[in-house]
Design an enzyme around this catalytic site. Sequence first.
Site, PDB file in Angstrom:
ATOM      1  N   LYS A 107       5.726  -8.446   7.051  1.00 14.90           N
ATOM      2  CA  LYS A 107       6.239  -7.386   6.176  1.00 14.90           C
ATOM      3  C   LYS A 107       7.439  -6.670   6.821  1.00 14.90           C
ATOM      4  CE  LYS A 107       1.887  -6.826   3.693  1.00 14.90           C
ATOM      5  NZ  LYS A 107       0.984  -5.891   3.003  1.00 14.90           N
ATOM      6  N   TYR A 151       3.437 -10.587  -6.122  1.00 18.93           N
ATOM      7  CA  TYR A 151       2.225  -9.743  -6.106  1.00 18.93           C
ATOM      8  C   TYR A 151       1.682  -9.487  -7.519  1.00 18.93           C
ATOM      9  CZ  TYR A 151       2.247  -8.548  -1.106  1.00 18.93           C
ATOM     10  OH  TYR A 151       2.145  -8.576   0.261  1.00 18.93           O
ATOM     11  N   ASN A 155       0.852  -2.754   7.017  1.00 22.28           N
ATOM     12  CA  ASN A 155      -0.188  -3.477   7.767  1.00 22.28           C
ATOM     13  C   ASN A 155       0.307  -4.822   8.320  1.00 22.28           C
ATOM     14  OD1 ASN A 155      -0.095  -4.775   5.353  1.00 22.28           O
ATOM     15  ND2 ASN A 155      -2.255  -4.544   4.824  1.00 22.28           N
ATOM     16  N   HIS A 158       1.067 -10.184   5.282  1.00 23.56           N
ATOM     17  CA  HIS A 158       0.298 -10.664   4.132  1.00 23.56           C
ATOM     18  C   HIS A 158      -0.258 -12.030   4.506  1.00 23.56           C
ATOM     19  CE1 HIS A 158      -0.577 -12.160   0.049  1.00 23.56           C
ATOM     20  NE2 HIS A 158      -0.107 -13.303   0.520  1.00 23.56           N
ATOM     21  N   GLU A 203       1.410 -19.854  -3.051  1.00 27.09           N
ATOM     22  CA  GLU A 203       2.286 -18.963  -2.275  1.00 27.09           C
ATOM     23  C   GLU A 203       3.212 -19.747  -1.356  1.00 27.09           C
ATOM     24  OE1 GLU A 203      -0.693 -15.077  -2.369  1.00 27.09           O
ATOM     25  OE2 GLU A 203      -0.219 -15.980  -0.449  1.00 27.09           O
TER      26      GLU A 203
HETATM   27  P1  IDP Z   1      -4.774  -7.948   1.591  1.00 28.99           P
HETATM   28  O1  IDP Z   1      -3.310  -7.855   1.956  1.00 28.99           O
HETATM   29  O2  IDP Z   1      -5.676  -7.648   2.752  1.00 28.99           O
HETATM   30  O3  IDP Z   1      -5.123  -9.258   0.914  1.00 28.99           O
HETATM   31  P2  IDP Z   1      -4.855  -6.740  -1.036  1.00 28.99           P
HETATM   32  O4  IDP Z   1      -6.026  -6.030  -1.613  1.00 28.99           O
HETATM   33  O5  IDP Z   1      -4.511  -8.096  -1.567  1.00 28.99           O
HETATM   34  O6  IDP Z   1      -5.053  -6.777   0.550  1.00 28.99           O
HETATM   35  O7  IDP Z   1      -3.600  -5.784  -1.227  1.00 28.99           O
HETATM   36  C1  IDP Z   1      -2.272  -6.230  -1.047  1.00 28.99           C
HETATM   37  C2  IDP Z   1      -1.506  -5.216  -0.207  1.00 28.99           C
HETATM   38  O8  IDP Z   1      -1.373  -4.013  -0.969  1.00 28.99           O
HETATM   39  C3  IDP Z   1      -2.210  -4.793   1.075  1.00 28.99           C
HETATM   40  O9  IDP Z   1      -1.915  -5.654   2.161  1.00 28.99           O
HETATM   41  C4  IDP Z   1      -1.706  -3.395   1.289  1.00 28.99           C
HETATM   42  O10 IDP Z   1      -0.477  -3.387   2.023  1.00 28.99           O
HETATM   43  C5  IDP Z   1      -1.470  -2.898  -0.107  1.00 28.99           C
HETATM   44  N1  IDP Z   1      -2.614  -2.080  -0.544  1.00 28.99           N
HETATM   45  C6  IDP Z   1      -3.838  -2.498  -0.878  1.00 28.99           C
HETATM   46  N2  IDP Z   1      -4.658  -1.494  -1.207  1.00 28.99           N
HETATM   47  C7  IDP Z   1      -3.916  -0.388  -1.059  1.00 28.99           C
HETATM   48  C8  IDP Z   1      -4.206   0.994  -1.239  1.00 28.99           C
HETATM   49  O11 IDP Z   1      -5.314   1.410  -1.592  1.00 28.99           O
HETATM   50  N3  IDP Z   1      -3.168   1.849  -0.979  1.00 28.99           N
HETATM   51  C9  IDP Z   1      -1.950   1.432  -0.565  1.00 28.99           C
HETATM   52  N4  IDP Z   1      -1.646   0.124  -0.392  1.00 28.99           N
HETATM   53  C10 IDP Z   1      -2.612  -0.769  -0.633  1.00 28.99           C
HETATM   54 MG    MG Z   2      -4.388 -10.056  -0.902  1.00 29.55          MG
END
Ligand code: IDP
Ligand code: MG
Length: 145
Positions: free
Chosen positions: A10, A50, A113, A116, A127
């Site tokens: 990211k 996304y 974080n 992805h 993807e």
């Molecule tokens: P993942 O990346 O662990 O698969 P996902 O639920 O697919 O998690 O969510 C995609 C991305 O969206 C996450 O990596 C995170 O950066 C962001 N995200 C997910 N949930 C939240 C939230 O509650 N608040 C802010 N950002 C979120």
């Molecule tokens: Mg995800």
Amino acid sequence: MLEVSLIMVKPHAFATKRMGTIISMLENNNFHIIGMKSIKLTLELARKFYFVHEGKEFFERLIKYMSSGTVAAICVEKNDCVAELRKLIGATDPSKAAEGTIRRVCGTTVGKNAVHASDSIENANKEVRFFFSDIELYSYRFIQY
Ligand code: IDP
Ligand code: MG
């Protein structure tokens, strides 16, 4: 089973020079890098990538962030690659991710974080195809050392 998966570094992790650490962690855990590129996503491409999260509270923030700077798309190959990569990246929230995982080491917040990673074999194939064409990928099985 030999599988491929997509890991995307990211913008914040790329800009703060975490690429070397992330690549080392992949290599040290025996993931074969079979494709790699850096891209600046447009809002439209981030929205497309996304799309499963469309409508969620964080969606607009997520796609704005993902198109805010350079990202790196890395295609990795390994036995049980999709599950193994999810294990190596750790939980979505870096503060809840296990010690030694990429998100624990390189991430800061749920948004920033670090990476992805694909969440299923089917999505991994989609993807990988989102970023790479045939000539940009070469299975390590065929490489003569
Ligand atoms: P993942 O990346 O662990 O698969 P996902 O639920 O697919 O998690 O969510 C995609 C991305 O969206 C996450 O990596 C995170 O950066 C962001 N995200 C997910 N949930 C939240 C939230 O509650 N608040 C802010 N950002 C979120
Ligand atoms: Mg995800």
